[in-house]
Design an enzyme around this catalytic site. Structure first.
Site, PDB file in Angstrom:
ATOM      1  N   ARG A 164       0.883  -1.136   0.127  1.00 46.34           N
ATOM      2  CA  ARG A 164      -0.014  -0.064  -0.060  1.00 46.34           C
ATOM      3  C   ARG A 164       0.880   1.376   0.110  1.00 46.34           C
ATOM      4  NH1 ARG A 164      -3.237  -2.753   4.438  1.00 46.34           N
ATOM      5  NH2 ARG A 164      -1.644  -1.693   5.891  1.00 46.34           N
ATOM      6  N   GLY A 185      -5.205  -3.083   0.149  1.00 45.72           N
ATOM      7  CA  GLY A 185      -4.421  -4.295   0.133  1.00 45.72           C
ATOM      8  C   GLY A 185      -5.115  -5.450   0.040  1.00 45.72           C
ATOM      9  N   LYS A 204      -9.703   6.443   4.014  1.00 45.25           N
ATOM     10  CA  LYS A 204      -8.495   5.633   4.472  1.00 45.25           C
ATOM     11  C   LYS A 204      -8.124   6.117   5.796  1.00 45.25           C
ATOM     12  CE  LYS A 204      -5.229   2.584   3.600  1.00 45.25           C
ATOM     13  NZ  LYS A 204      -5.529   1.276   3.451  1.00 45.25           N
ATOM     14  N   SER A 229     -10.933   1.784   5.131  1.00 46.69           N
ATOM     15  CA  SER A 229      -9.761   0.815   4.986  1.00 46.69           C
ATOM     16  C   SER A 229      -8.586   1.401   5.680  1.00 46.69           C
ATOM     17  CB  SER A 229      -9.242   0.756   3.470  1.00 46.69           C
ATOM     18  OG  SER A 229      -8.278  -0.031   3.226  1.00 46.69           O
ATOM     19  N   SER A 230      -8.172   0.591   6.833  1.00 44.24           N
ATOM     20  CA  SER A 230      -7.109   1.327   7.521  1.00 44.24           C
ATOM     21  C   SER A 230      -5.503   0.629   7.008  1.00 44.24           C
ATOM     22  CB  SER A 230      -7.076   0.540   8.837  1.00 44.24           C
ATOM     23  OG  SER A 230      -7.180  -0.806   8.999  1.00 44.24           O
ATOM     24  N   SER A 232     -12.900  -4.156  -0.298  1.00 44.80           N
ATOM     25  CA  SER A 232     -12.053  -3.800   0.774  1.00 44.80           C
ATOM     26  C   SER A 232     -12.551  -4.695   1.890  1.00 44.80           C
ATOM     27  CB  SER A 232     -12.308  -2.198   1.245  1.00 44.80           C
ATOM     28  OG  SER A 232     -11.751  -2.089   2.637  1.00 44.80           O
ATOM     29  N   GLY A 233     -11.675  -5.346   2.714  1.00 41.58           N
ATOM     30  CA  GLY A 233     -12.135  -5.991   3.806  1.00 41.58           C
ATOM     31  C   GLY A 233     -12.063  -5.531   5.188  1.00 41.58           C
ATOM     32  N   PRO A 257     -24.831  -4.392   7.832  1.00 39.62           N
ATOM     33  CA  PRO A 257     -25.098  -5.350   8.922  1.00 39.62           C
ATOM     34  C   PRO A 257     -23.883  -6.418   9.057  1.00 39.62           C
ATOM     35  CG  PRO A 257     -26.401  -5.873   6.910  1.00 39.62           C
ATOM     36  CD  PRO A 257     -25.645  -4.480   6.673  1.00 39.62           C
TER      37      PRO A 257
END
Length: 365
Positions: A53, A82, A158, A228-229, A344-345, A352
């Site tokens: 990333r 990522g 982000k 997303s972190s 994105s995970g 929910p």
């Protein structure tokens, strides 16, 4: 004077492959001065030590500085996600806006952005981060010229995470952090950021949020947040995507909320609202109108998927976020006919439990 949004989906051969973007600039398809954000799906593990990333961010930043000042390049939101597990294809989604003399005839795609101040490490995963993000979302809405939260269809953020070095700095200054587990800090940051979106859009009352409910009470969620972190930043990059009658152009956006990882029917319904037939997998002619598909993915915390056991949370070798990304991308790819999808995970409070928001950006029929 009106504004017009342009969205370009460009394949990437590697995290540093910016050649497709530069080719589009050389051909005049992209005006670099108008780039406001770039979303990237990069190969990597998507976890704390996913430096792909940062590699992508650096490569894009250096590329942008060939066309604009360092200050202007820094203002571009570079949201790198990522992990391209399964058949997901690495790619860039470039968001651009231009001033135009065209006359607005109805609501069109609108894009706004902002960056928050640097987040103090003790604030990560706590209500202070919720408040910071809520204020940032409102600022990005104003940048887009969107006054009504109902006109916002997706908010991409982000957000930062904790490392042991950052934890040590906080503790050396007499502070405490929400967790000393660096991987868990990713989820906490996503969770607080998502609740910040929910507060800004009126989906959740600010009074309902306390530190102990963040990443814990899954009844609180936003249907339009995607967070997303990453290790590559200390602030929050916020991009608001919606519609506005002050914008022109053929592009528009709609959104859906998946109840679980195989719940594609709400996405099909969004496609139909945008003029796609969507009776089965999109035909090649229709795929050309589908500009971008953005989604969140999450393994349900009860270990069940429609009553059946899943093992995504039991795998000690591979993070559940990686399983979920591949799973949801496969489900959506079967619907739209390609796998160049931004999934994105980690969807804490983003839809929910076990599901997640989806945005569909398309050209009008």
């Amino acid at each position: 004077m009106s504004r017009r949004a342009y969205v370009h989906r460009i394949s990437a051969a590697a995290p540093d492959d910016v050649s497709g973007i530069e080719a589009a600039i050389a051909a005049g398809r992209i005006d670099p001065k108008g780039i406001v954000a770039i979303f990237g799906k990069t190969e990597g593990n998507g976890c704390v030590n996913d430096f792909a990333r940062g590699f992508a961010t650096q490569s894009l930043g250096l590329m942008l500085q060939r066309y604009m000042s360092a200050e202007a390049a820094h203002a571009v939101c570079l949201v790198m996600s990522g992990g391209t597990e399964g058949g997901m294809s690495p790619h860039w989604t470039v968001f651009e806006r231009r001033d135009t003399d065209e006359t607005a005839t109805g609501a069109a795609l609108a894009i706004g952005r902002t960056r928050t101040p640097v987040l103090p490490f003790p604030a990560l995963g706590r209500v202070a981060e919720v408040d910071m993000v809520a204020e940032g979302v409102r600022a990005a809405m104003a940048d887009a010229g969107i006054a009504d939260p109902a006109d916002v269809h997706f908010v991409q953020i982000k957000c930062p995470l904790l490392t042991l070095q950052r934890i040590g700095q906080a503790e050396a200054m007499g502070g405490t952090v929400a967790t000393r587990d660096t991987l868990k800090s990713m989820g906490l940051s996503r969770a607080a950021s998502a609740l910040g979106v929910a507060v800004a859009l009126g989906e959740v009352s600010r009074d309902a949020i306390t530190d102990d409910r963040i990443a814990s009470d899954w009844s609180l969620w936003s249907g339009r947040a995607s967070c997303s972190s990453g290790i590559e930043l200390l602030d929050h990059e916020i991009v608001v995507i919606g519609t506005s009658p002050a914008w022109v152009g053929p592009l528009t956006v709609d959104h859906a909320v998946m109840a679980d990882g195989i719940d594609v029917e709400p996405v099909r319904a969004a496609l139909r609202r945008l003029g796609f037939s969507a009776d089965g997998q999109l035909a090649p002619a229709e795929r050309d109108r589908l500009v971008a598909l953005l989604s969140k993915a999450e393994a349900s915390h009860d270990g069940r998927l429609r009553g059946n056991r899943h093992t995504m949370l039991d795998d000690s070798d591979i993070s559940a976020t990686r399983h979920a990304r591949a799973f949801v991308c496969g489900a959506l790819a079967g619907l739209v006919g390609h796998a160049e999808i931004y999934v994105s995970g980690g969807a804490e409070h983003q839809g929910p439990d076990g599901g997640g928001p989806v945005a569909v950006i398309a050209a009008r029929a």
